[in-house]
Structures are given as structure tokens and as C-alpha cells.
Design a protein around this motif. Structure first.
Motif, PDB file in Angstrom:
ATOM      1  N   TYR A 177       0.884  -1.210   0.015  1.00 51.10           N
ATOM      2  CA  TYR A 177      -0.066   0.008  -0.006  1.00 51.10           C
ATOM      3  C   TYR A 177       0.902   1.073   0.068  1.00 51.10           C
ATOM      4  N   SER A 178       0.169   2.473  -0.181  1.00 43.86           N
ATOM      5  CA  SER A 178       0.973   3.884  -0.015  1.00 43.86           C
ATOM      6  C   SER A 178       1.719   3.926   1.203  1.00 43.86           C
ATOM      7  N   GLY A 179       3.058   4.332   1.123  1.00 42.29           N
ATOM      8  CA  GLY A 179       3.887   4.430   2.040  1.00 42.29           C
ATOM      9  C   GLY A 179       4.564   3.259   2.652  1.00 42.29           C
ATOM     10  N   ALA A 180       4.393   1.803   1.939  1.00 43.31           N
ATOM     11  CA  ALA A 180       5.113   0.936   2.245  1.00 43.31           C
ATOM     12  C   ALA A 180       6.584   0.794   2.105  1.00 43.31           C
ATOM     13  N   GLY A 181       7.139   1.942   1.237  1.00 43.84           N
ATOM     14  CA  GLY A 181       8.637   1.977   0.718  1.00 43.84           C
ATOM     15  C   GLY A 181       8.842   1.621  -0.748  1.00 43.84           C
ATOM     16  N   LYS A 182       7.810   1.207  -1.397  1.00 46.41           N
ATOM     17  CA  LYS A 182       7.821   0.820  -2.740  1.00 46.41           C
ATOM     18  C   LYS A 182       8.717   1.619  -3.777  1.00 46.41           C
ATOM     19  N   SER A 183       8.354   2.814  -3.544  1.00 42.95           N
ATOM     20  CA  SER A 183       8.858   4.165  -4.252  1.00 42.95           C
ATOM     21  C   SER A 183      10.338   4.157  -4.106  1.00 42.95           C
ATOM     22  N   THR A 184      10.655   4.147  -2.784  1.00 45.74           N
ATOM     23  CA  THR A 184      11.927   4.262  -2.276  1.00 45.74           C
ATOM     24  C   THR A 184      12.850   3.097  -3.213  1.00 45.74           C
ATOM     25  N   LEU A 185      12.188   1.864  -2.668  1.00 45.56           N
ATOM     26  CA  LEU A 185      12.949   0.615  -2.964  1.00 45.56           C
ATOM     27  C   LEU A 185      13.332   0.749  -4.885  1.00 45.56           C
ATOM     28  N   ILE A 186      12.240   1.139  -5.716  1.00 45.43           N
ATOM     29  CA  ILE A 186      12.757   1.353  -7.293  1.00 45.43           C
ATOM     30  C   ILE A 186      13.793   2.306  -7.445  1.00 45.43           C
ATOM     31  N   ARG A 187      13.825   3.454  -6.769  1.00 46.79           N
ATOM     32  CA  ARG A 187      14.762   4.453  -6.762  1.00 46.79           C
ATOM     33  C   ARG A 187      16.072   3.751  -6.190  1.00 46.79           C
ATOM     34  N   LEU A 188      16.189   3.088  -5.129  1.00 47.37           N
ATOM     35  CA  LEU A 188      17.287   2.128  -5.028  1.00 47.37           C
ATOM     36  C   LEU A 188      18.075   1.267  -6.140  1.00 47.37           C
ATOM     37  N   LEU A 189      16.826   0.687  -6.801  1.00 45.70           N
ATOM     38  CA  LEU A 189      17.372  -0.244  -7.770  1.00 45.70           C
ATOM     39  C   LEU A 189      17.828   0.381  -9.030  1.00 45.70           C
ATOM     40  N   ASN A 190      17.510   1.412  -9.374  1.00 43.83           N
ATOM     41  CA  ASN A 190      17.826   2.371 -10.483  1.00 43.83           C
ATOM     42  C   ASN A 190      19.060   3.473 -10.283  1.00 43.83           C
ATOM     43  N   GLY A 191      19.440   3.314  -8.962  1.00 46.05           N
ATOM     44  CA  GLY A 191      20.722   4.166  -8.636  1.00 46.05           C
ATOM     45  C   GLY A 191      20.426   5.718  -8.209  1.00 46.05           C
ATOM     46  N   LEU A 192      19.127   6.164  -8.294  1.00 50.14           N
ATOM     47  CA  LEU A 192      18.563   7.471  -8.142  1.00 50.14           C
ATOM     48  C   LEU A 192      18.785   7.571  -6.543  1.00 50.14           C
ATOM     49  N   GLU A 193      18.673   6.733  -5.638  1.00 53.98           N
ATOM     50  CA  GLU A 193      19.151   6.774  -4.370  1.00 53.98           C
ATOM     51  C   GLU A 193      20.081   5.769  -3.793  1.00 53.98           C
ATOM     52  N   LYS A 194      20.916   6.015  -3.097  1.00 58.64           N
ATOM     53  CA  LYS A 194      22.000   5.244  -2.639  1.00 58.64           C
ATOM     54  C   LYS A 194      21.507   4.683  -1.098  1.00 58.64           C
ATOM     55  N   PRO A 195      21.400   3.361  -1.025  1.00 58.44           N
ATOM     56  CA  PRO A 195      21.239   2.747   0.341  1.00 58.44           C
ATOM     57  C   PRO A 195      21.901   3.188   1.550  1.00 58.44           C
ATOM     58  N   THR A 196      21.458   3.358   2.714  1.00 59.46           N
ATOM     59  CA  THR A 196      22.017   3.900   3.870  1.00 59.46           C
ATOM     60  C   THR A 196      23.287   2.726   4.253  1.00 59.46           C
ATOM     61  N   SER A 197      22.576   1.301   3.879  1.00 58.18           N
ATOM     62  CA  SER A 197      23.168   0.160   4.047  1.00 58.18           C
ATOM     63  C   SER A 197      22.859  -0.945   3.514  1.00 58.18           C
ATOM     64  N   GLY A 198      23.669  -1.793   3.319  1.00 56.79           N
ATOM     65  CA  GLY A 198      23.463  -2.952   2.247  1.00 56.79           C
ATOM     66  C   GLY A 198      23.760  -2.615   0.794  1.00 56.79           C
ATOM     67  N   SER A 199      23.753  -3.855  -0.158  1.00 62.66           N
ATOM     68  CA  SER A 199      24.130  -3.530  -1.306  1.00 62.66           C
ATOM     69  C   SER A 199      23.078  -3.791  -2.278  1.00 62.66           C
ATOM     70  N   VAL A 200      23.036  -3.367  -3.692  1.00 60.17           N
ATOM     71  CA  VAL A 200      22.349  -3.377  -4.813  1.00 60.17           C
ATOM     72  C   VAL A 200      23.182  -3.774  -5.880  1.00 60.17           C
ATOM     73  N   THR A 201      23.071  -5.251  -6.475  1.00 58.65           N
ATOM     74  CA  THR A 201      23.854  -5.737  -7.685  1.00 58.65           C
ATOM     75  C   THR A 201      22.814  -5.964  -8.814  1.00 58.65           C
ATOM     76  N   ILE A 202      22.979  -5.268  -9.845  1.00 54.91           N
ATOM     77  CA  ILE A 202      22.224  -5.926 -11.081  1.00 54.91           C
ATOM     78  C   ILE A 202      23.140  -5.986 -12.330  1.00 54.91           C
TER      79      ILE A 202
END
Length: 341
Positions: free
Chosen positions: A39-64
Motif C-alpha cells: 500500500y501507499s507508504g510501504a516503501g515501494k517508490s524508495t525501493l525502485i529508486r534504489l534499484l535504478n541508482g537514483l538513491e544510495k542505500p544507507t546500508s546494504g548492497s544492490v547488484t544488477i
């Protein structure tokens, strides 16, 4: 293809730190269609920005595709993003450009030659079913046609990953189905990996292979779509499944007054795969010499197979009900006693 390991994203707000994504881990295989629902506010939009590199994670790693975009910067990050395309909810087309010019735009930015651009644009127009609309402007197109342009534009540079951010939310149900059919066709033809962000379980059911359910920044349930649909573990997942099964305690798919008048119990049977083709009701009727009243039935198709739901009413004693439930279990049919009078 896509691997997230213990990814968190914390924003610093005036009121203090806000955790948008918390300790998220999942993996998407090459050629999969992976749904992320919440639902809205679940974190989906932030997650997709982490996937395309528009946001950097505070911790953890994203590999594509073997590239850790968490650590990529500058030219390295730009090249990585060329292989990750986006389709948006509200199309984001250039209104002063024609269909062909919109699709050509990312190719022009990438420095492709005019001959290459012309050929690629024609290929994509045919792929998304817009032949004859090459010189049409977005304002002259329907919502579904605009989204087809958006999909074609996203495919222009032959990406490895297609991210769809609520790509069907602005469309009517019939148009939504046509766009989902197109995405499924593209996935099969190109073996393109697709990640879908949505709040609609119908979208997940129709084309996704796996699904992750998000709530308050965390993934609370994850698995193959058929398994999640037939055995939802979390309350929020059960809410989403009800979107497509059309059943809830407040909105039964049958007449509750009729059930109360006839008494007995109501059973909800969930069939998977080949069990949908077995004459279960007939066999139970013969074995127990009891009338099984069919209240409601529904068949649902997912990318991994069919599952069916059937509501039965039967006036059985406690001992008979126990044996009936045991028989259904042997048929590999999940059974829930909805009411028992």
C-alpha cells in the motif's frame, strides 16, 4: 540478475530519521517478472529508486547484472543506468514530440546514428502495437497508447532490466489487461527481466512469477505467485489476495441468509493445478451420501498455473466433517471451515 542484500534507506527529516526501507533482501533471476506489492507508504517508490541508482542505500548492497550500483559513481553509474529502464505511472512523455520522436529520444541522447535510430524506432513501434501512429502526438493518444509509447521508449537502448512503477494504475481495467499482456509478451520474446511495483494484486496474478509483499519498509512475505495466492501467511497478504478472490466476511460471494436457513457448515476449498480437474464433489457425495450444495466457484490463472476456489455447504456431523476434511487433505486440497453451525 538482481540481488539486494540487507538494504536499508534512512532519510534525515526535520523531525528526525525516517526509515523508508529496512533490511530488504531478495533476488530476481534473469528473465523473471518480479512483483513488489504494498500500500501507499510501504516503501515501494524508495525501493525502485534504489534499484535504478537514483538513491544510495544507507546500508546494504544492490547488484544488477553483476554490477554493484551501490558503489558505482560518475561514468560507471551512468553506464549501469543505461541498462536499467523505467516505465512510469503517468507516462512522462514529451508532449511536443511525436510517437516516433519520443521513442527516438533516449537513442539520440546515447549518440546513436540517424540510420540506427530510424530502424530501432520502427522495430519498437511494431513491437508495442502502434503501427500507423508514428507521427501522432501524445495528446491524440488514449491512455493505453501513451503507455505503449512509454514502454517502447524504455526499450530503446536494449536494457537488461525494465522497472515499472505503478505502470497500469492510471488505466481502466481493460486497458490494464492489454498493457500487462504486452509486458508478458515482451518478457517472453526478449527474455527481459521486469520488476513491477504495484498495489494491485490483479497485476501480480496475471503476469508475475514471484512476488514480494512490503509493509512499513520491510518485505513481510515473498515467494512464487501461485504459492502466495493459495497460502498467504501474513494479514496484509490475505488482504491483497481478497482483491482477486472477491471474498471477505463483509462481502460473501453467496447468500448468507440462505446458508443460515439451511444450516450445516460452509467449506472453502482451494485447488491447485491438476486437482482442479478432479470430480471431488461427486466423489464426496457418493461416499458420504450427503448433499453438497455448491455456493460459489472461481478459477484463477497465474503464470505458474491454475488454482480454483469452491465454496460448499454440507450438513455433516462432527465425525463426518472430520473425515471429509481428511479426504480433502489427501486430494492435496486446502480446506477452510468458513462457518460451522
Amino acid at each position: 540478475m538482481i540481488v539486494l542484500r540487507n538494504v536499508s534507506k534512512v532519510f534525515n527529516a526535520s523531525s528526525g530519521p525516517v526509515t523508508a526501507v529496512e533490511d530488504v533482501s531478495f533476488q530476481v533471476e534473469q528473465g523473471q517478472i518480479y512483483g513488489i506489492i504494498g500500500y501507499s507508504g510501504a516503501g515501494k517508490s524508495t525501493l525502485i529508486r534504489l534499484l535504478n541508482g537514483l538513491e544510495k542505500p544507507t546500508s546494504g548492497s544492490v547488484t544488477i547484472a553483476g554490477q554493484c550500483i551501490t558503489d558505482a559513481t560518475g561514468e560507471q553509474l551512468r553506464r549501469a543506468r543505461l541498462k536499467i529502464s523505467m516505465v512510469f505511472q503517468h507516462f512522462n512523455l514529451l508532449w511536443s514530440r511525436t510517437v516516433s520522436e519520443n521513442i527516438a529520444f533516449p537513442l539520440q541522447i546515447a549518440g546513436a546514428s540517424k540510420a540506427v535510430i530510424k530502424q530501432r524506432v520502427q522495430e519498437l513501434i511494431g513491437l508495442v502495437g502502434l503501427t500507423g501512429k508514428e507521427d501522432t502526438y501524445p495528446a491524440q493518444l488514449s491512455g493505453g497508447q501513451k503507455q505503449r509509447v512509454g514502454i517502447a521508449r524504455a526499450l530503446a537502448n536494449n536494457p537488461d532490466v525494465l522497472l515499472c512503477d505503478e505502470a497500469t494504475s492510471a488505466l481502466d481495467p481493460q486497458t490494464t489487461d492489454s498493457i500487462l499482456d504486452l509486458l508478458l509478451s515482451i518478457n517472453r520474446q526478449l527474455q527481459l527481466t521486469i520488476v513491477l511495483i504495484t498495489h494491485e494484486m490483479h497485476v501480480v496474478r496475471k503476469i508475475c512469477h514471484r512476488v514480494a509483499v512490503m509493509e512499513a519498509g520491510r518485505i513481510v512475505e515473498e515467494g512464487e505467485v501461485l504459492s502466495v495466492f493459495t497460502h498467504p501467511q501474513q494479514p496484509i497478504t490475505r488482504q491483497f489476495v481478497k482483491q482477486t478472490t472477491e471474498y471477505s466476511s463483509a462481502n460473501t460471494p453467496f447468500n448468507p441468509q440462505l446458508v443460515d436457513a439451511q444450516g450445516g457448515c460452509v467449506l472453502k476449498l482451494t485447488f491447485i493445478g491438476v486437482s482442479t480437474q478432479q470430480p471431488i464433489v461427486g466423489e464426496l457425495t457418493l461416499k458420504y451420501a450427503l448433499p453438497f450444495n455448491i455456493l460459489h466457484g472461481k478459477m484463477t490463472q497465474t503464470t505458474h498455473g491454475t488454482f480454483g476456489e469452491l465454496w460448499l455447504q454440507v450438513a455433516a456431523s462432527d465425525s463426518q466433517l472430520e473425515r471429509i476434511l481428511a479426504d480433502l487433505h489427501r486430494y492435496d486440497i486446502t480446506t477452510e471451515v468458513v462457518t460451522h453451525v
